[in-house]
Design an enzyme around this catalytic site. Sequence first.
Site, PDB file in Angstrom:
ATOM      1  CG  ASP A  89      89.956 -51.209 -62.215  1.00 50.91           C
ATOM      2  OD1 ASP A  89      90.151 -50.378 -63.129  1.00 50.91           O
ATOM      3  OD2 ASP A  89      90.696 -52.198 -62.033  1.00 50.91           O
ATOM      4  CB  SER A  90      91.964 -52.409 -58.192  1.00 48.25           C
ATOM      5  OG  SER A  90      92.908 -52.998 -57.340  1.00 48.25           O
ATOM      6  CB  ALA A  91      95.867 -49.535 -57.746  1.00 49.03           C
ATOM      7  N   GLY A 145      91.024 -46.897 -58.391  1.00 51.05           N
ATOM      8  CA  GLY A 145      89.986 -46.298 -57.559  1.00 51.05           C
ATOM      9  C   GLY A 145      90.611 -45.460 -56.449  1.00 51.05           C
ATOM     10  CG  ASN A 177      84.850 -51.905 -60.368  1.00 56.44           C
ATOM     11  OD1 ASN A 177      84.553 -52.687 -59.466  1.00 56.44           O
ATOM     12  ND2 ASN A 177      84.932 -52.277 -61.634  1.00 56.44           N
TER      13      ASN A 177
END
Length: 310
Positions: free
Chosen positions: A190-192, A194, A220
């Site tokens: 997720d986020s970084a 990802g 995500n």
Amino acid sequence: MSGNKSCPLILIFFFIFYLLAAQSFAADSTDILYEIQPLIRVYKNGTVERLSGTDTVPPSLNPKSKVLSKDIIIQPSLNISARLYLPRSASASAARKLPLLVYIHGGAFFTESPFSSTYHGYLTSVVAEANVAAVSVNYRLAPENPLPAAYEDSWLVLKWIFSHSKDGGGCREAWLRNNVDFDRVYMSGDSAGGNIAHNVVVRAGSEETGRVRIRGLFLNCPHFWGKERIGNEASDPKMVAMEESIWIHAYPNSTGFDDRRLNPDYDPNISKLGCKKVVVYVAGNDILRDRGLQYKKALEKSKWEGVGRL
Ligand SMILES: *[C@@H]1O[C@H](CO)[C@@H](O)[C@H](O)[C@H]1NC(C)=O
Ligand SMILES: *[C@@H]1O[C@H](CO)[C@@H](O)[C@H](O)[C@H]1NC(C)=O
Ligand SMILES: *[C@@H]1O[C@H](CO)[C@@H](O)[C@H](O)[C@H]1NC(C)=O
Ligand SMILES: *[C@@H]1O[C@H](CO)[C@@H](O)[C@H](O)[C@H]1NC(C)=O
């Protein structure tokens, strides 16, 4: 009468003013090199203060789901470690092998870890629901270890995982050796995380890696960005400034906001993404939403021969 009363009141006001002034003096004093709220504060003397994601919970046997977890060190000299998970079904019989989820946590490259309550709770529930084994990667964080450290660490962990596949002959971690079906390894973040997961899977598809085979990628709210504003990005200058500050401080040696690691539109190797299935999840009010949409388009425009879903 009123004069008598206002005197202590004025004193109290001055006292409060003094406290506030002292506090703000301490907070944005000239000692601070930079600060990215609510993530990190870095002092000129080199001290790094993480403002979130620092709580940790131990590995455990979850009393309800019976998901079992443990921590292992993978590369002692770089302090790269991971939290491993097995679902309840694994303990019953290792005869039927399980898919493996390799998870890269978020935190803007600066904060969080597999050991925080957020990610421990998340992985425990995913492992229980999906009935998979999981490796949650503890990569090195910026700014002490600027990018590309996190990419290198995650790549190293992926290669280590596949060294346990049958033809690899590795047998160092029994949880992987006994329980994992190495033809069904999925990558997610997720986020970084990802961003890192994507970059690692591109590498898996670009290099002669032998055993590393990723079946699918789930991103995500992935942290991608770029020099030009797209979609709704320009409507929130504060968030734009934050995104820029994150990248500048996480990867001082990057080639800028259109670096191929941050803007997949500029990745000459995106068509080599090393899996055939990608799912991208975006959130309506997230500043990163339009980049998630753009990522799917970039894959479709390239010669990548897989299926991307939003
Ligand atoms: C660095 O400066 C900060 C803020 O003044 C202080 O809290 C911290 O203890 C200092 N660290 C070192 C190693 O001197
Ligand atoms: C190694 O990583 C662990 C877990 O993140 C951390 O608690 C520890 O301080 C690190 N050790 C060193 C020497 O950096
Ligand atoms: C792209 O992939 C090739 C091999 O397929 C590799 O030699 C090259 O370094 C990669 N380029 C980048 C920018 O990663
Ligand atoms: C940036 O690159 C230069 C030259 O390769 C290197 O000396 C320096 O340590 C790098 N800085 C960071 C923060 O990685």
